[in-house]
Write a protein that holds these residues in place. Sequence first.
Motif, short mmCIF file in Angstrom:
data_model
loop_
_atom_site.label_atom_id
_atom_site.label_comp_id
_atom_site.label_asym_id
_atom_site.label_seq_id
_atom_site.Cartn_x
_atom_site.Cartn_y
_atom_site.Cartn_z
N ALA A 125 -17.92 28.30 55.02
CA ALA A 125 -16.89 28.79 54.10
C ALA A 125 -15.54 28.14 54.39
CB ALA A 125 -16.78 30.31 54.22
N ARG A 126 -15.25 27.94 55.68
CA ARG A 126 -13.98 27.30 56.06
C ARG A 126 -13.94 25.87 55.54
NH1 ARG A 126 -10.25 28.39 59.94
NH2 ARG A 126 -11.55 30.05 60.82
N ILE A 127 -15.06 25.16 55.67
CA ILE A 127 -15.11 23.77 55.21
C ILE A 127 -15.01 23.70 53.69
CG2 ILE A 127 -16.53 21.69 55.13
CD1 ILE A 127 -17.75 22.60 57.81
N ARG A 128 -15.73 24.59 53.00
CA ARG A 128 -15.81 24.52 51.54
C ARG A 128 -14.49 24.85 50.85
NH1 ARG A 128 -20.46 24.69 48.77
NH2 ARG A 128 -19.01 24.18 47.09
N LYS A 129 -13.52 25.35 51.60
CA LYS A 129 -12.20 25.57 51.01
C LYS A 129 -11.50 24.25 50.71
CE LYS A 129 -11.33 30.07 53.20
NZ LYS A 129 -10.49 30.81 54.18
N ASN A 130 -12.06 23.17 51.24
CA ASN A 130 -11.47 21.84 51.06
C ASN A 130 -12.44 20.95 50.30
OD1 ASN A 130 -9.00 21.79 53.23
ND2 ASN A 130 -10.71 23.01 53.98
N ALA A 131 -11.91 20.14 49.41
CA ALA A 131 -12.75 19.21 48.66
C ALA A 131 -13.26 18.12 49.59
CB ALA A 131 -11.96 18.59 47.51
N PRO A 132 -14.51 17.71 49.42
CA PRO A 132 -15.04 16.64 50.29
C PRO A 132 -14.35 15.31 50.01
CG PRO A 132 -16.61 17.16 48.55
CD PRO A 132 -15.53 18.20 48.47
N GLU A 133 -14.06 14.60 51.06
CA GLU A 133 -13.49 13.26 50.92
C GLU A 133 -14.61 12.27 50.60
OE1 GLU A 133 -11.58 12.71 54.66
OE2 GLU A 133 -10.08 14.27 54.29
N PRO A 134 -14.29 11.06 50.17
CA PRO A 134 -15.34 10.08 49.85
C PRO A 134 -16.23 9.81 51.07
CG PRO A 134 -13.24 9.36 48.97
CD PRO A 134 -12.94 10.55 49.84
N LEU A 135 -17.53 9.70 50.83
CA LEU A 135 -18.48 9.43 51.91
C LEU A 135 -18.47 7.95 52.27
CD1 LEU A 135 -21.60 11.48 50.75
CD2 LEU A 135 -19.99 12.10 52.54
N GLN A 136 -18.71 7.69 53.53
CA GLN A 136 -18.92 6.32 53.99
C GLN A 136 -20.42 6.17 54.24
OE1 GLN A 136 -16.41 4.11 54.00
NE2 GLN A 136 -15.08 5.73 53.21
N GLU A 137 -20.81 6.06 55.50
CA GLU A 137 -22.24 5.92 55.80
C GLU A 137 -22.89 7.25 56.16
OE1 GLU A 137 -23.70 2.02 57.64
OE2 GLU A 137 -21.78 2.39 58.63
N HIS A 138 -22.12 8.19 56.67
CA HIS A 138 -22.70 9.42 57.20
C HIS A 138 -22.23 10.65 56.43
CE1 HIS A 138 -24.86 7.83 60.68
NE2 HIS A 138 -23.90 6.91 60.70
N TRP A 139 -23.00 11.73 56.58
CA TRP A 139 -22.70 12.95 55.84
C TRP A 139 -23.14 14.17 56.63
CZ3 TRP A 139 -27.30 15.37 55.55
CH2 TRP A 139 -28.46 14.59 55.50
N ALA A 140 -22.58 15.30 56.25
CA ALA A 140 -23.01 16.61 56.74
C ALA A 140 -23.24 17.50 55.52
CB ALA A 140 -21.95 17.23 57.66
N ASP A 141 -24.36 18.19 55.50
CA ASP A 141 -24.72 19.04 54.37
C ASP A 141 -24.11 20.42 54.59
OD1 ASP A 141 -25.85 20.50 52.37
OD2 ASP A 141 -27.94 20.13 52.93
N ILE A 142 -23.09 20.74 53.81
CA ILE A 142 -22.41 22.03 53.92
C ILE A 142 -22.71 22.84 52.66
CG2 ILE A 142 -20.23 23.20 54.39
CD1 ILE A 142 -21.08 21.17 56.55
N ASP A 143 -23.67 23.74 52.76
CA ASP A 143 -24.09 24.55 51.61
C ASP A 143 -24.41 23.69 50.40
OD1 ASP A 143 -24.01 26.90 52.95
OD2 ASP A 143 -22.13 27.63 52.09
N GLY A 144 -25.12 22.59 50.63
CA GLY A 144 -25.56 21.75 49.53
C GLY A 144 -24.56 20.71 49.08
N VAL A 145 -23.38 20.68 49.69
CA VAL A 145 -22.36 19.68 49.36
C VAL A 145 -22.19 18.76 50.55
CG1 VAL A 145 -19.95 19.31 48.71
CG2 VAL A 145 -21.19 21.30 47.83
N LEU A 146 -22.16 17.45 50.30
CA LEU A 146 -22.06 16.48 51.38
C LEU A 146 -20.60 16.19 51.72
CD1 LEU A 146 -24.87 13.94 50.43
CD2 LEU A 146 -25.01 16.07 51.73
N TYR A 147 -20.28 16.32 53.00
CA TYR A 147 -18.94 16.05 53.51
C TYR A 147 -19.01 14.95 54.55
CZ TYR A 147 -16.72 20.28 51.57
OH TYR A 147 -16.19 21.23 50.73
N PRO A 148 -17.96 14.14 54.68
CA PRO A 148 -17.89 13.22 55.82
C PRO A 148 -17.89 14.03 57.11
CG PRO A 148 -16.26 12.64 54.15
CD PRO A 148 -16.80 13.99 53.77
#
Length: 308
Positions: A33-56
Amino acid sequence: MPPMDPIPRLSAPHALMRHMIDTPDFDTAAAAARIRKNAPEPLQEHWADIDGVLYPPKQAYHLISGQPRSEFNTHHALTQLRKCGFATSVYVPRSASDTEPAGDGPADSVETIDQSGPATTTTPGTWRVSDGSAVSFRDAISEWGAVAHDVLLETASRYNDFVTYKELAEKVQEISGIRTKSQMRNWIGKVLAVVVEECARRGEPPLTSLCVTQNQTVGDGYRFVLETAGESIPDDLDHHAAEARLKCYRAYSTDLPSNGGTPTLPPQVTASREAAARKAAAARPEIVELCPEHHTVLPRSGRCDYCA
């Protein structure tokens, strides 16, 4: 070059969350929930799946830890996020011949993503097999927990049967149709916690005692289960689990012995303990009796040959 993050003092919530990472009390949902308060930045090579949304990864870890991004690299962020229970891409360092010499400072190592399997930079780390759609880790844990309960219930129908954590992890993914690239150790405890709660709600015996490690001990996973259930921790986890498994067999086994069965350790645990006992016995010095007068070793008869 974009400016580096300032080095802020950690707020109390950030500091607490950072301290609790990799502990049973860590709240993955609160972190998401803390992470999802912020829009994901553009992905490079790696990602983290936060409630179905990919974040750097560095953005996600920064948001839950409060640690400036200049102080850690992507590899560290991926490791910490997996400890938090999030699915991530896989860090694979290239060989030294493929990279430039690393410079000073905290800059990331050159990285590449593991392209094996269905997860890529555009595919979520936890997904529904039928259509490839993203599944939040919270929803996955809930569905896996329901499946795990049924799998363990079926296991209890066979006297002295058990299932390994690895087997259970594969079964819940296969039956639910939800798979993840997150390492089993990051989420199987949360699945068993769901089973603990369901057993308590239904008034059932402790089905989680049927789950063992590859060497057939219950391991720290059982300790976590007991703590989740609010029970005291016994000195011998395996004997405690054997007693708990017997309750399950007596409730559900279709081949229970007429005498009601007995608490039984798995074969590998029994063999390991017997071997340890033999080794300890062999290491003990032999106790001999001496003749008090001649100070010679007494024979089996107990009578000194010189005193006779």
